[in-house]
Design a protein around this motif. Structure first.
Motif, PDB file in Angstrom:
ATOM      1  N   VAL A 178       2.230   0.198   0.469  1.00 17.43           N
ATOM      2  CA  VAL A 178       3.449   0.885  -0.732  1.00 17.43           C
ATOM      3  C   VAL A 178       2.342  -0.371  -1.564  1.00 17.43           C
ATOM      4  O   VAL A 178       2.247  -1.180  -1.954  1.00 17.43           O
ATOM      5  CB  VAL A 178       4.720  -0.069  -0.969  1.00 17.43           C
ATOM      6  CG1 VAL A 178       5.048   0.389  -2.677  1.00 17.43           C
ATOM      7  CG2 VAL A 178       5.692  -0.163   0.056  1.00 17.43           C
ATOM      8  N   LYS A 182       3.615   2.475  -5.293  1.00 23.78           N
ATOM      9  CA  LYS A 182       3.580   4.290  -4.972  1.00 23.78           C
ATOM     10  C   LYS A 182       2.912   4.027  -3.383  1.00 23.78           C
ATOM     11  O   LYS A 182       2.735   2.934  -2.924  1.00 23.78           O
ATOM     12  CB  LYS A 182       2.510   5.263  -5.198  1.00 23.78           C
ATOM     13  CG  LYS A 182       1.623   4.913  -5.432  1.00 23.78           C
ATOM     14  CD  LYS A 182       0.281   5.619  -6.147  1.00 23.78           C
ATOM     15  CE  LYS A 182      -0.955   5.437  -6.318  1.00 23.78           C
ATOM     16  NZ  LYS A 182      -1.170   4.426  -6.315  1.00 23.78           N
ATOM     17  N   ASP A 183       3.920   5.060  -2.579  1.00 20.85           N
ATOM     18  CA  ASP A 183       3.358   5.092  -1.114  1.00 20.85           C
ATOM     19  C   ASP A 183       1.793   5.889  -1.202  1.00 20.85           C
ATOM     20  O   ASP A 183       1.434   6.578  -1.695  1.00 20.85           O
ATOM     21  CB  ASP A 183       3.683   5.831  -0.782  1.00 20.85           C
ATOM     22  CG  ASP A 183       5.750   5.689   0.217  1.00 20.85           C
ATOM     23  OD1 ASP A 183       5.688   3.645  -0.362  1.00 20.85           O
ATOM     24  OD2 ASP A 183       6.920   5.510   0.198  1.00 20.85           O
ATOM     25  N   THR A 205       6.855   9.214  -2.490  1.00 19.63           N
ATOM     26  CA  THR A 205       7.226   8.496  -1.539  1.00 19.63           C
ATOM     27  C   THR A 205       7.093   8.865  -0.700  1.00 19.63           C
ATOM     28  O   THR A 205       7.391  10.571  -0.563  1.00 19.63           O
ATOM     29  CB  THR A 205       8.420   7.783  -2.071  1.00 19.63           C
ATOM     30  OG1 THR A 205       7.865   7.513  -3.273  1.00 19.63           O
ATOM     31  CG2 THR A 205       9.366   6.915  -1.011  1.00 19.63           C
TER      32      THR A 205
END
Length: 281
Positions: A178, A182-183, A205
């Motif tokens: 993360v 945001k991923d 995500t």
């Protein structure tokens, strides 16, 4: 009826095609009624069996596993991100599973969390928050299990939080972080812990990943403020592997190209070191 507490959990071994009454008790904790456990079996290709977890409420959950050598038991008590870690070498059972397993306590306290990722022989890789609140990957050789011999495979990131980690293509780790809320998705080398490459990902995500250590290909689902869901497929056996759209959720009357999500950082005057991530879409 209402269940006010879930205690006295037990772990059973079930062979497909047999009656539940024939299940074999392999773990129980009569002195610790609030302990709960989950088990993972090291993934070696073979026949599939099921481990059944039986709680006092008599609800069963089936977890498919491969016919591997090691059973890894995670024990929790409450909701804190900590667990004990036990294992059993199933090859040391010449007559197979006949009763309570001879569990070896690798970690016998609730000081940190250890999540099994994979193993190469006796060297096991775990995602852990031991001395790492943002998590890291550690290696533990069960033939040399003293804590001073544990090593770090991927250290804790200076800012990002380590999310899920999966082994794929025998020698790679699919790693999620993360980063600024945001991923991101990255590929690492299993043996060295070295970063191999970043996988392209928009602002959003990762909702799920599907892969196996023995397979070169993997799938992952991506969602965002403007994307209901896209499943990507990537095959690492190719010379230049790139994720390709496998399935995409389409909303009638909506053109995805008409929308864009951008991320901007805003400096806050309340504190000189404060900042905030904001999405604009």
């Amino acid at each position: 009826t209402e269940t006010t507490s879930n205690i006295n959990q037990k772990l059973y071994y079930h062979v497909i095609g047999t009656q539940q009454s024939e299940d074999i008790l392999v773990a129980e904790f009569p002195d610790h009624p609030r302990w709960h456990s989950s088990v993972t079996v090291s993934p070696i290709p073979g026949c599939s069996d099921f481990i059944k977890v039986l709680s006092q409420s008599c609800s069963l959950s089936d977890t498919p596993i491969n016919d591997g050598r090691y059973a890894v038991l995670s024990i929790t008590e409450g909701c804190e991100p900590v667990n004990q870690l036990w294992y059993c070498d199933l090859q040391e059972l010449p007559d197979g599973i006949k009763g309570l397993l001879p569990w070896v306590k690798l970690v016998d306290n609730f000081e940190a969390q250890y999540s099994y990722v994979t193993n190469e022989g006796s060297v096991f890789t775990f995602r852990s928050n031991l001395d790492a609140p943002r998590y890291r990957l550690i290696n533990i050789d069960i033939q040399n299990p003293d804590r001073q011999n544990w090593t770090t495979l991927i250290p804790q990131h200076e800012k990002d939080v380590l999310g899920f980690v999966s082994c794929v293509n025998q020698c790679h780790l699919l790693v999620n972080y993360v980063h600024d809320v945001k991923d991101i998705l990255q590929l690492f080398d299993l043996s060295s812990g070295q970063h191999v490459r970043d996988l392209p990902l928009d602002v959003g995500t990762i909702a799920g990943v599907s892969c196996k250590k023995k397979h070169s290909e993997f799938f992952y689902k991506f969602t965002s403020f403007t994307t209901p869901g896209i499943i990507y497929h990537c095959d690492l056996s190719h010379s230049s592997p790139e994720p390709q759209v496998f399935r995409e959720v389409e909303v009638k009357g909506i053109n995805q190209e008409d929308f864009q999500t951008s991320q901007v950082s805003l400096d806050l005057e309340v504190h000189p070191h404060s900042w905030s991530e904001t999405f604009v879409y």
